[in-house]
Design a protein around this motif. Sequence first.
Motif, PDB file in Angstrom:
ATOM      1  N   GLN A  92      -5.399   0.333  24.917  1.00  0.00           N
ATOM      2  CA  GLN A  92      -5.021   1.625  25.491  1.00  0.00           C
ATOM      3  C   GLN A  92      -5.074   1.584  27.020  1.00  0.00           C
ATOM      4  O   GLN A  92      -4.209   2.154  27.687  1.00  0.00           O
ATOM      5  N   MET A  93      -6.081   0.903  27.572  1.00  0.00           N
ATOM      6  CA  MET A  93      -6.191   0.787  29.025  1.00  0.00           C
ATOM      7  C   MET A  93      -5.010   0.009  29.597  1.00  0.00           C
ATOM      8  O   MET A  93      -4.471   0.372  30.652  1.00  0.00           O
ATOM      9  N   LYS A  94      -4.612  -1.066  28.916  1.00  0.00           N
ATOM     10  CA  LYS A  94      -3.464  -1.851  29.371  1.00  0.00           C
ATOM     11  C   LYS A  94      -2.199  -1.006  29.340  1.00  0.00           C
ATOM     12  O   LYS A  94      -1.378  -1.063  30.264  1.00  0.00           O
ATOM     13  N   GLU A  95      -2.020  -0.212  28.274  1.00  0.00           N
ATOM     14  CA  GLU A  95      -0.846   0.651  28.177  1.00  0.00           C
ATOM     15  C   GLU A  95      -0.858   1.697  29.288  1.00  0.00           C
ATOM     16  O   GLU A  95       0.166   1.965  29.909  1.00  0.00           O
ATOM     17  N   LEU A 100       1.060   3.725  34.513  1.00  0.00           N
ATOM     18  CA  LEU A 100       0.758   4.112  35.890  1.00  0.00           C
ATOM     19  C   LEU A 100       1.492   3.226  36.896  1.00  0.00           C
ATOM     20  O   LEU A 100       1.995   3.710  37.909  1.00  0.00           O
ATOM     21  N   THR A 101       1.543   1.941  36.604  1.00  0.00           N
ATOM     22  CA  THR A 101       2.247   1.004  37.480  1.00  0.00           C
ATOM     23  C   THR A 101       3.726   1.353  37.535  1.00  0.00           C
ATOM     24  O   THR A 101       4.326   1.379  38.614  1.00  0.00           O
TER      25      THR A 101
END
Length: 165
Positions: A92-95, A100-101
Amino acid sequence: IDGSQCKLFNDGTQNEKGILCKCKKLTRVVQAWTDDNPGRRFYGCEGRKVDHGYESCNFFQWYDVERPHGWQYLALLEARDIMRGQKEEIKQMKESMRALTHERERQLESPALEELKVSREECEALKREVLVLSERSRVFRNVLISSTFGFVVVLGVMVAMGKQH
């Protein structure tokens, strides 16, 4: 056991018994994380490379002879659940980071493109100015050369006339 419930186990003594699978390849030690066998290791066929993948002979033999039991069994189940939760959190953090990027790139894209457009226009204006100045310089150089030549001719004529008198 499916692949999502297994983990490759490599403690530096991989395959110390050198067990070969049915396709005559050294097996890998893999760790199961099923409800019945949490943390229990087994030998599994890595498979042989064929085309764009691997083909396995489905060899299976337990590395750990005994099943976990008692408090060890419960601790392993708890550890498995924690690891699964952490994997999901990381996913979830990677997604979120990707989103955001992407959003940040979109925000930066518009001002950056506008700045690039202005810079290109300034560059084109400077190129035109350089061409105009180069042409003026060429004209002034030609005028200077012509003037110098004319001055030398007039000076020569005056010197010649001065010697005749």
